[in-house]
Design an enzyme around this catalytic site. Structure first.
Site, PDB file in Angstrom:
ATOM      1  N   ASN A   1      92.438  78.105 102.845  1.00 58.49           N
ATOM      2  CA  ASN A   1      93.000  78.133 104.195  1.00 58.49           C
ATOM      3  C   ASN A   1      92.238  79.132 105.068  1.00 58.49           C
ATOM      4  OD1 ASN A   1      95.056  76.218 104.100  1.00 58.49           O
ATOM      5  ND2 ASN A   1      96.486  77.639 103.138  1.00 58.49           N
TER       6      ASN A   1
ATOM      7  N   CYS B   1      95.456  70.116 100.093  1.00 58.58           N
ATOM      8  CA  CYS B   1      96.676  70.906 100.110  1.00 58.58           C
ATOM      9  C   CYS B   1      97.648  70.201  99.162  1.00 58.58           C
ATOM     10  CB  CYS B   1      97.229  70.948 101.536  1.00 58.58           C
ATOM     11  SG  CYS B   1      98.653  72.037 101.778  1.00 58.58           S
ATOM     12  N   HIS B   2      98.840  70.755  98.980  1.00 57.68           N
ATOM     13  CA  HIS B   2      99.831  70.048  98.157  1.00 57.68           C
ATOM     14  C   HIS B   2     101.151  69.869  98.896  1.00 57.68           C
ATOM     15  CE1 HIS B   2     100.091  74.369  96.475  1.00 57.68           C
ATOM     16  NE2 HIS B   2     100.942  74.255  97.485  1.00 57.68           N
TER      17      HIS B   2
ATOM     18  N   HIS C   1      99.562  70.977 107.182  1.00 56.90           N
ATOM     19  CA  HIS C   1     100.833  71.685 107.340  1.00 56.90           C
ATOM     20  C   HIS C   1     101.714  71.103 108.437  1.00 56.90           C
ATOM     21  CE1 HIS C   1      98.877  75.543 105.467  1.00 56.90           C
ATOM     22  NE2 HIS C   1      99.174  74.620 104.561  1.00 56.90           N
TER      23      HIS C   1
ATOM     24  N   ARG D   1     119.791  81.735 106.152  1.00 55.44           N
ATOM     25  CA  ARG D   1     119.754  80.333 105.762  1.00 55.44           C
ATOM     26  C   ARG D   1     118.725  80.081 104.666  1.00 55.44           C
ATOM     27  NH1 ARG D   1     119.450  76.824 111.113  1.00 55.44           N
ATOM     28  NH2 ARG D   1     120.231  75.202 109.746  1.00 55.44           N
TER      29      ARG D   1
END
Length: 344
Positions: free
Chosen positions: A121, A142-143, A172, A245
């Protein structure tokens, strides 16, 4: 690849030896013929290579710490800070020159059509730079597509091997435009799932984005909160709205809400990994045997055997997504076979 040569390279001799020992142990315990080499000389490492895989962080955790701390002094709160915003810009400026130098080494000594497989990245910036500056065959991996699609299947109770999807965008921030089982559209089930309290607590930011944009996005809530201007406005918002959260984070290693959450995770993992490597070598922990969902090995297998596979890769935008700039880096479905990586 059982007769191949695996050449490992790192600028840190201790870390390099750790990696070499682990890979050699896997080769030995499986009784394979593969040769494992290790060097701190990058030119030597890529000599004659057919595939070059990059997984590094230029400047290490020391530089990454500055990427988080300096912007924070000026009121910029980043949870990950490795892809966009000031942290992403700083990391780009450190990393792109190294990747371009690597590509020049590949031009000089690697196989003519050697493929650069980049895991580093900021993905979009790095791959865009490689394309513009070198023109080398490359794909960025990426995953988040794999991980998110698995999560959505879990939410709606559909076996993952029965799911099909179409996902595209930028790294992303790729969106699941279709999510199906056979002819069944599974999005109605996803809309039902996000109303469940435990699901909303797991991914509040991505669910909020889906309610307004209509599609589910690939990157986790903490990281996704950096991509839109609504969620990280003040420290109070982060502490009182985002953090509680995220408190039920499944893996328990860090909460995604707070500033620098991923940096703290990386520091902890760096400390833990030395012990884990030793336990792997001594047999206290089992060596990995199951294949993960990372695309790298599937790409090499498909190209070597001409047996097709499908991935989501980061590639130049040659009209693949018409409303994004021509030539920028996009993350789209790609067919991979003996002809290489072919975006769609």
């Amino acid at each position: 690849l059982q007769d191949c040569t695996i050449s490992l390279m790192d600028i840190d001799p201790d870390r390099l030896e750790q990696a070499r020992s682990l890979v050699q142990a896997i080769v030995d315990r499986r009784g394979l013929k593969a040769q494992v080499e290790a060097t701190t000389d990058r030119l030597e490492a890529v000599q004659g290579a057919d595939y070059v895989i990059t997984t590094f962080q230029q400047g290490g955790l020391e530089a990454y710490k500055l990427d988080i701390e300096i912007p924070q002094r000026y009121g910029v709160e980043q949870c990950v800070g490795d892809t966009l915003g000031p942290g992403g810009v700083f990391r780009s400026l450190r990393t792109i020159p190294v990747l371009i130098d690597l590509c020049r080494d590949m031009d000089n000594v690697a196989a003519m059509d050697a493929l650069l497989i980049n895991y580093v990245n900021p993905m979009a910036a790095n791959c865009w730079a490689v394309a513009e500056a070198t023109g080398r065959p490359h794909v960025g991996l990426c995953h988040s597509v794999q991980g998110t699609s698995e999560m959505l299947a879990r939410w709606i109770g559909v076996p993952y091997d029965e799911v099909s999807f179409l996902c595209a965008g930028i790294n992303h921030q790729a969106f699941f435009l279709e999510f199906t089982r056979g002819k069944e559209d599974l999005y109605p089930r996803i809309w039902e799932a996000i109303e469940r309290r435990e699901v909303d607590a797991e991914e509040p930011v991505r669910i909020e984005m889906m309610k307004y944009f209509g599609y589910f996005v690939t990157e986790s809530s903490g990281h996704a909160s950096e991509y839109v201007p609504y969620l990280r406005k003040t420290e109070r918002m982060i502490e009182e709205e985002l953090v509680p959260r995220f408190a039920n984070d499944r893996d328990g290693w860090f909460d995604w809400g707070r500033t620098g959450g991923y940096l703290r995770h990386c520091i902890r993992r760096s400390a833990e990994s030395k012990k884990e490597y030793q336990e792997l070598l001594e047999g206290v922990r089992d060596l990995p045997t199951a294949r993960t969902h990372e695309y790298g090995s599937y790409i090499i297998e498909a190209m070597q055997t001409n047996r097709p596979t499908r991935i989501n890769g980061n590639v130049p935008n040659s009209g693949l997504i018409e409303n994004l700039p021509y030539g920028c880096c996009v993350e789209v479905p790609c067919l991979v076979d003996g002809a290489g990586v072919q975006p769609t």
